[in-house]
Write an enzyme that holds these catalytic residues in place. Structure first.
Site, PDB file in Angstrom:
ATOM      1  N   ILE A 143      -5.718  50.637  41.790  1.00 14.37           N
ATOM      2  CA  ILE A 143      -5.768  52.306  41.891  1.00 14.37           C
ATOM      3  C   ILE A 143      -6.652  52.964  41.032  1.00 14.37           C
ATOM      4  CG2 ILE A 143      -3.109  52.435  41.171  1.00 14.37           C
ATOM      5  CD1 ILE A 143      -2.768  54.771  43.049  1.00 14.37           C
ATOM      6  N   LYS A 144      -6.368  52.304  40.163  1.00 14.84           N
ATOM      7  CA  LYS A 144      -7.104  52.925  38.167  1.00 14.84           C
ATOM      8  C   LYS A 144      -8.509  52.733  38.721  1.00 14.84           C
ATOM      9  CE  LYS A 144      -6.942  49.169  35.817  1.00 14.84           C
ATOM     10  NZ  LYS A 144      -6.358  48.402  34.759  1.00 14.84           N
ATOM     11  N   GLY A 145      -8.982  52.006  39.584  1.00 11.11           N
ATOM     12  CA  GLY A 145     -10.425  51.960  39.558  1.00 11.11           C
ATOM     13  C   GLY A 145     -11.405  51.886  39.036  1.00 11.11           C
TER      14      GLY A 145
END
Ligand code: B12
Length: 271
Positions: A143-145
């Protein structure tokens, strides 16, 4: 009107002819680094630098100046060499894989999947073989990418199954079948002895073996040292290289699995 061709380059009709730039525009100066299995300790240092210069000359760098030499233990030396090449770059002959699909925002990706598939899109990701470099695949999936973009876990309409490091090809195929995966995302960072090429070919062959051709999930491989042009040779649908962002991958998934989806095979009607 001012010319749009920068100093140090000329046009050949279709493209531009370029020369490297070191100290002054178009002077042809380049810098390369390499390691030779030669000692540079004590009395050996002159010979080692001479060996590096000879290699640079054979690479077309003339004159070549060894600007850095560092012993890597007793038997190896790392060099940085600076010098002039006479080669020219013709941009009309450069071949690259251009992005042939539109870049979508996460909102647009979610909307396209929802309306086009009417279910979530499932992807299974892994580092295969002995490769333990998970940072790259995590940059795309977590999610943090990466580079200011959220990873695919952020996309509501994408289900991400990240298997992590050192996953065997049979494990990957089994999990893909269990999850009914739409796409497989494999990362290969280690390139020693062409491990990335061999592992990817093994993976694509296994998926072709395990699935009928019209049911096979989309096969995507990524890593910093891949040539993006060799997807057909590897048996995969797409190769993503250094600096890839999650948004590029999400947009490609929509392009291939939603917008340009292969039609589902029609069942033969009972007569
Ligand atoms: C961090 C690191 C490690 C960490 C890994 C931790 C982890 N959990 O990942 C540790 C310390 C464990 C490690 C171990 C080793 N490492 Co290491 N490691 C690195 C290092 C410094 C950074 C890699 C990295 O994280 N990059 C950042 C990510 C974000 O970039 P990326 O991987 O390129 O990913 C991007 C793209 O390529 C792409 N991408 C990547 N994968 C995928 C997948 C898909 C599907 C898609 C779409 C895109 C995509 O998207 C990402 C975002 O843009 C590199 C050197 C370097 N500076 O690159 C060496 C490097 C990769 N390691 C190397 C080596 C040799 C090793 C070891 C063999 C060392 C040893 N002797 O033990 C071991 C091997 C362990 C193993 N079994 O794999 C070499 C590989 C050389 C080669 N020719 O193969 C490198 C290049 C260092 C070097 N110059 O020698 N390493």
């Amino acid at each position: 009107m001012a010319s749009e061709v920068p100093t140090g380059s000329t046009t050949n009709g279709e493209g531009r002819i370029l020369r490297p730039y070191g100290d002054t525009t178009g002077d042809g100066m380049v810098q390369v680094s390499f390691t030779l299995p030669v000692s540079s300790l004590g009395a050996h240092s002159k010979l080692a630098e001479g060996a590096a210069t000879q290699l640079a000359n054979k690479m077309g760098i003339e004159p070549a100046l060894v600007v850095h030499a560092k012993a890597m233990g007793p038997d190896f030396t790392f060099f940085v060499v600076y010098g002039r090449v006479n080669h020219l770059v013709d941009t009309s002959k450069v071949r690259v894989v251009e992005r042939d699909y539109p870049l979508l925002t996460p909102k647009e990706v979610n909307a396209a999947v929802k309306s086009g598939l009417r279910r979530r899109l499932t992807i299974v990701g892994a580092c295969i073989g002995t490769d333990a470099h998970t940072v790259g695949i995590d940059a795309i999936l977590n999610i943090k990418g990466f580079a200011g973009e959220k990873g695919l876990e952020y996309y509501r309409e994408i289900k991400v199954v990240n298997l992590g490091a050192q996953v065997s090809v049979p494990q990957l195929v089994a999990r893909a079948q269990e999850e009914k995966a739409d796409a497989i995302l494999v990362s290969q960072v280690v390139t020693q002895r062409d491990a990335h090429i061999l592992n990817t070919k093994e993976m694509s062959a296994a998926f072709r073996e395990a699935y009928p051709s019209d049911r096979r999930p989309l096969l995507i491989v990524g890593g910093p040292r891949f040539d993006e042009a060799i997807a057909p040779e590897l048996g995969v649908d797409r190769v993503f290289g250094r600096g890839t962002t999650p948004g590029e991958v999400a947009s490609y998934l929509v392009h291939r699995l939603v917008t340009n989806r292969r039609p589902a095979p029609t069942k033969a009607k009972a007569s």
